[in-house]
Write a protein that holds these residues in place. Structure first.
Motif, PDB file in Angstrom:
ATOM      1  N   ASP A 115     -73.929 -26.832 -46.736  1.00 24.09           N
ATOM      2  CA  ASP A 115     -73.764 -27.283 -45.421  1.00 24.09           C
ATOM      3  C   ASP A 115     -74.476 -26.642 -44.450  1.00 24.09           C
ATOM      4  OD1 ASP A 115     -72.651 -28.840 -43.508  1.00 24.09           O
ATOM      5  OD2 ASP A 115     -70.951 -27.478 -43.127  1.00 24.09           O
ATOM      6  N   HIS A 116     -75.710 -26.108 -44.950  1.00 26.32           N
ATOM      7  CA  HIS A 116     -76.701 -25.340 -43.778  1.00 26.32           C
ATOM      8  C   HIS A 116     -77.938 -25.472 -44.238  1.00 26.32           C
ATOM      9  CE1 HIS A 116     -77.087 -22.279 -40.812  1.00 26.32           C
ATOM     10  NE2 HIS A 116     -77.943 -21.421 -41.497  1.00 26.32           N
ATOM     11  N   PHE A 117     -78.720 -26.716 -43.878  1.00 24.22           N
ATOM     12  CA  PHE A 117     -79.925 -26.747 -44.279  1.00 24.22           C
ATOM     13  C   PHE A 117     -80.350 -26.416 -45.732  1.00 24.22           C
ATOM     14  CE2 PHE A 117     -79.660 -24.668 -39.745  1.00 24.22           C
ATOM     15  CZ  PHE A 117     -80.046 -25.960 -39.268  1.00 24.22           C
ATOM     16  N   THR A 118     -79.552 -27.141 -46.597  1.00 19.46           N
ATOM     17  CA  THR A 118     -79.685 -27.239 -48.030  1.00 19.46           C
ATOM     18  C   THR A 118     -79.672 -28.705 -48.597  1.00 19.46           C
ATOM     19  OG1 THR A 118     -77.483 -27.087 -48.520  1.00 19.46           O
ATOM     20  CG2 THR A 118     -78.420 -24.814 -48.042  1.00 19.46           C
ATOM     21  N   ASN A 119     -80.068 -28.771 -50.153  1.00 17.61           N
ATOM     22  CA  ASN A 119     -79.821 -30.076 -50.308  1.00 17.61           C
ATOM     23  C   ASN A 119     -78.841 -30.276 -51.248  1.00 17.61           C
ATOM     24  OD1 ASN A 119     -82.537 -30.679 -49.469  1.00 17.61           O
ATOM     25  ND2 ASN A 119     -83.573 -29.480 -51.206  1.00 17.61           N
ATOM     26  N   GLY A 120     -77.839 -29.453 -50.987  1.00 23.71           N
ATOM     27  CA  GLY A 120     -76.431 -29.646 -51.525  1.00 23.71           C
ATOM     28  C   GLY A 120     -75.972 -28.550 -52.051  1.00 23.71           C
ATOM     29  N   PRO A 121     -74.476 -28.451 -52.470  1.00 29.15           N
ATOM     30  CA  PRO A 121     -74.016 -27.009 -53.076  1.00 29.15           C
ATOM     31  C   PRO A 121     -74.677 -26.711 -54.369  1.00 29.15           C
ATOM     32  CG  PRO A 121     -72.533 -28.743 -52.584  1.00 29.15           C
ATOM     33  CD  PRO A 121     -73.639 -29.515 -52.519  1.00 29.15           C
ATOM     34  N   GLY A 122     -74.936 -25.621 -54.241  1.00 26.89           N
ATOM     35  CA  GLY A 122     -75.569 -24.647 -55.469  1.00 26.89           C
ATOM     36  C   GLY A 122     -77.250 -24.944 -55.469  1.00 26.89           C
ATOM     37  N   SER A 123     -78.056 -25.303 -54.354  1.00 22.57           N
ATOM     38  CA  SER A 123     -79.312 -25.649 -54.243  1.00 22.57           C
ATOM     39  C   SER A 123     -80.104 -24.320 -53.844  1.00 22.57           C
ATOM     40  CB  SER A 123     -79.623 -26.748 -53.234  1.00 22.57           C
ATOM     41  OG  SER A 123     -79.333 -26.450 -52.008  1.00 22.57           O
ATOM     42  N   LEU A 124     -79.331 -23.526 -53.238  1.00 24.34           N
ATOM     43  CA  LEU A 124     -79.965 -22.128 -52.856  1.00 24.34           C
ATOM     44  C   LEU A 124     -79.040 -21.004 -53.321  1.00 24.34           C
ATOM     45  CD1 LEU A 124     -81.215 -23.168 -49.296  1.00 24.34           C
ATOM     46  CD2 LEU A 124     -82.686 -22.900 -51.450  1.00 24.34           C
ATOM     47  N   ILE A 125     -79.931 -19.754 -53.339  1.00 24.47           N
ATOM     48  CA  ILE A 125     -78.908 -18.617 -53.468  1.00 24.47           C
ATOM     49  C   ILE A 125     -78.687 -18.075 -52.135  1.00 24.47           C
ATOM     50  CG2 ILE A 125     -79.132 -16.391 -54.574  1.00 24.47           C
ATOM     51  CD1 ILE A 125     -81.130 -17.302 -56.676  1.00 24.47           C
ATOM     52  N   PRO A 126     -77.590 -17.642 -51.867  1.00 23.23           N
ATOM     53  CA  PRO A 126     -77.038 -17.225 -50.549  1.00 23.23           C
ATOM     54  C   PRO A 126     -77.371 -15.674 -50.392  1.00 23.23           C
ATOM     55  CG  PRO A 126     -75.147 -17.298 -51.811  1.00 23.23           C
ATOM     56  CD  PRO A 126     -76.339 -17.946 -52.796  1.00 23.23           C
ATOM     57  N   VAL A 127     -77.138 -15.037 -49.429  1.00 23.44           N
ATOM     58  CA  VAL A 127     -77.171 -13.711 -49.045  1.00 23.44           C
ATOM     59  C   VAL A 127     -78.435 -13.671 -48.371  1.00 23.44           C
ATOM     60  CG1 VAL A 127     -76.994 -11.170 -49.670  1.00 23.44           C
ATOM     61  CG2 VAL A 127     -75.615 -12.932 -50.912  1.00 23.44           C
ATOM     62  N   SER A 128     -78.398 -12.854 -46.995  1.00 26.63           N
ATOM     63  CA  SER A 128     -79.733 -12.933 -46.199  1.00 26.63           C
ATOM     64  C   SER A 128     -79.774 -11.396 -45.792  1.00 26.63           C
ATOM     65  CB  SER A 128     -79.551 -13.736 -45.166  1.00 26.63           C
ATOM     66  OG  SER A 128     -78.202 -13.418 -44.247  1.00 26.63           O
ATOM     67  N   ASP A 129     -78.965 -10.382 -46.213  1.00 26.30           N
ATOM     68  CA  ASP A 129     -79.476  -8.892 -45.824  1.00 26.30           C
ATOM     69  C   ASP A 129     -79.263  -8.139 -47.063  1.00 26.30           C
ATOM     70  OD1 ASP A 129     -76.729  -7.887 -45.732  1.00 26.30           O
ATOM     71  OD2 ASP A 129     -76.371  -9.182 -43.988  1.00 26.30           O
ATOM     72  N   ALA A 130     -80.070  -7.100 -47.073  1.00 29.73           N
ATOM     73  CA  ALA A 130     -79.963  -5.980 -48.080  1.00 29.73           C
ATOM     74  C   ALA A 130     -80.406  -4.652 -47.675  1.00 29.73           C
ATOM     75  CB  ALA A 130     -80.850  -6.514 -49.142  1.00 29.73           C
ATOM     76  N   ALA A 131     -79.861  -3.590 -48.412  1.00 27.31           N
ATOM     77  CA  ALA A 131     -80.482  -2.193 -47.871  1.00 27.31           C
ATOM     78  C   ALA A 131     -80.610  -1.620 -49.209  1.00 27.31           C
ATOM     79  CB  ALA A 131     -79.358  -1.361 -47.241  1.00 27.31           C
ATOM     80  N   GLY A 132     -81.778  -0.879 -49.569  1.00 25.74           N
ATOM     81  CA  GLY A 132     -81.995  -0.126 -50.504  1.00 25.74           C
ATOM     82  C   GLY A 132     -83.104   0.768 -50.409  1.00 25.74           C
ATOM     83  N   GLU A 133     -83.983   1.145 -51.454  1.00 21.26           N
ATOM     84  CA  GLU A 133     -84.908   2.109 -51.445  1.00 21.26           C
ATOM     85  C   GLU A 133     -85.965   1.694 -52.131  1.00 21.26           C
ATOM     86  OE1 GLU A 133     -82.771   3.498 -55.139  1.00 21.26           O
ATOM     87  OE2 GLU A 133     -82.071   3.245 -52.813  1.00 21.26           O
ATOM     88  N   ILE A 134     -87.398   2.030 -51.714  1.00 25.43           N
ATOM     89  CA  ILE A 134     -88.661   1.582 -52.409  1.00 25.43           C
ATOM     90  C   ILE A 134     -88.580   2.073 -53.790  1.00 25.43           C
ATOM     91  CG2 ILE A 134     -91.051   1.472 -52.373  1.00 25.43           C
ATOM     92  CD1 ILE A 134     -89.704  -0.086 -49.877  1.00 25.43           C
ATOM     93  N   ALA A 135     -88.784   1.156 -54.775  1.00 25.88           N
ATOM     94  CA  ALA A 135     -88.751   1.736 -56.016  1.00 25.88           C
ATOM     95  C   ALA A 135     -90.468   1.796 -56.506  1.00 25.88           C
ATOM     96  CB  ALA A 135     -88.324   0.577 -56.987  1.00 25.88           C
ATOM     97  N   ALA A 136     -91.331   0.896 -55.974  1.00 26.52           N
ATOM     98  CA  ALA A 136     -92.596   0.872 -56.352  1.00 26.52           C
ATOM     99  C   ALA A 136     -93.591   0.253 -55.226  1.00 26.52           C
ATOM    100  CB  ALA A 136     -92.897   0.235 -57.778  1.00 26.52           C
ATOM    101  N   VAL A 137     -94.834   0.731 -54.975  1.00 25.51           N
ATOM    102  CA  VAL A 137     -95.564   0.052 -53.928  1.00 25.51           C
ATOM    103  C   VAL A 137     -96.705  -0.569 -54.640  1.00 25.51           C
ATOM    104  CG1 VAL A 137     -94.633   1.645 -52.086  1.00 25.51           C
ATOM    105  CG2 VAL A 137     -96.842   2.212 -53.521  1.00 25.51           C
ATOM    106  N   GLY A 138     -97.119  -1.616 -54.271  1.00 25.35           N
ATOM    107  CA  GLY A 138     -98.422  -2.134 -54.627  1.00 25.35           C
ATOM    108  C   GLY A 138     -99.665  -1.307 -53.917  1.00 25.35           C
ATOM    109  N   GLU A 139    -100.933  -1.852 -54.412  1.00 26.02           N
ATOM    110  CA  GLU A 139    -102.143  -1.424 -53.917  1.00 26.02           C
ATOM    111  C   GLU A 139    -102.271  -1.806 -52.532  1.00 26.02           C
ATOM    112  OE1 GLU A 139    -106.985  -2.095 -54.401  1.00 26.02           O
ATOM    113  OE2 GLU A 139    -105.499  -3.023 -55.954  1.00 26.02           O
TER     114      GLU A 139
END
Length: 299
Positions: free
Chosen positions: A29-53
């Motif tokens: 019910d939020h700009f999706t194509n129906g139940p289960g069409s997207l993975i929810p959760v929009s914020d996260a906290a953590g630490e850098i495990a690796a960096v690219g070039e």
């Protein structure tokens, strides 16, 4: 372990908290194509495990939070700017964790996991309910010396709101006309800032609480249902400015976390659930009995 590409970083997510939009996404019910069409959760906290070039902003071990818009670095949002609005996590993009390029800000040690005019000690701020946004708004307002009027439906939660610094608490169930109660509590002045999270279910009373001065009503959410229609003259007589409050750019996020590092505010956590029991976190959050943030953590 995944290897970040040029300009990318790999983040080890330690915690994420739930938002009302996550429930809407699960229900389709939020700009999706129906139940289960997207993975929810929009914020996260953590630490850098690796960096690219080519990565210079962060190093391995740095504590970070993600921003909401993938490519909105700063400045005013416009329709023609490639800000990644359509890539917001949980909309057309997967929820976090996912590949991150520009969408990170440094996390201050004070945290464990403004548009408009400046807020000052002469202002009265009205917050609605005890969700994460309302509680954080209460804390920020008190940090600026403002007077806060808060609403809730529970005596137990009212005591907790007072403990967080709320100057006045109104029972919106026992007082359906709580907008007038705000006017009474301020000698007819009304609130200067209203953090409007209810939407259709609360806006009519928020408009009353704004009085006839030049209050600012910031639309943040729409968790309320029902409500009475608002007429043009209701808006005209109020003199209030109605402004949509949206998740900002990376620069906005960095400015906020810098301020929190200078003047620390601890988040109000309702409960912490291990990743393996994430479904219990969602069930608890869906019950709407939480006081503060419901967190899923890699314990």
């Amino acid at each position: 372990m995944l290897e970040p590409q040029r300009g990318e970083v790999l983040v080890r997510v330690r915690a994420t908290s739930l938002n009302y939009r996550d429930l809407l996404i699960l229900d389709g019910d939020h700009f999706t194509n129906g139940p289960g069409s997207l993975i929810p959760v929009s914020d996260a906290a953590g630490e850098i495990a690796a960096v690219g070039e080519g990565v210079t902003r962060f190093g391995v071990g740095d504590r970070v939070v993600n921003t909401f818009h993938a490519n909105w670095i700063g400045g005013r949002l416009s329709a023609g700017k490639p800000c990644g609005v359509r890539e917001r996590p949980g909309r057309l993009a997967r929820g976090v964790p996912r590949r991150l390029r520009n969408a990170l800000a440094a996390l201050p040690e004070s945290l464990t996991l403004h548009g408009g005019t400046p807020l000052g000690p002469e202002d009265v701020v009205l917050t609605l309910g005890t969700g994460g946004v309302s509680l954080f708004a209460l804390q920020l307002a008190k940090a600026h010396g403002a007077r806060v009027i808060a609403s809730t439906s529970s005596a137990a939660k009212a005591a907790k709101l007072t403990g967080l610094g709320a100057d006045t608490v109104i029972d919106y169930v026992g007082t359906p006309g709580w907008g007038q109660a705000v006017l009474d509590a301020t000698g007819g002045r009304g609130a200067d800032r209203i953090v409007e999270v209810g939407g259709p279910g609360t806006f009519a009373q928020s408009l009353v609480a704004a009085g006839t001065r030049y209050a600012e009503i910031g639309f943040v959410g729409f968790v309320g249902t029902g409500g009475v229609p608002i007429g043009f003259m209701d808006l005209f007589r109020s003199g209030a400015t109605v402004r949509k409050t949206w998740v900002g750019s990376r620069e906005d996020t960095e400015d906020l976390v810098w301020r929190l590092a200078v003047r620390p505010i601890g988040p109000v956590i309702d409960s912490v659930h291990p990743f393996g029991d994430a479904d219990a976190a969602f069930r608890h959050f869906a019950g709407r009995g939480n006081f503060g943030k419901v967190v899923i953590a890699a314990l």
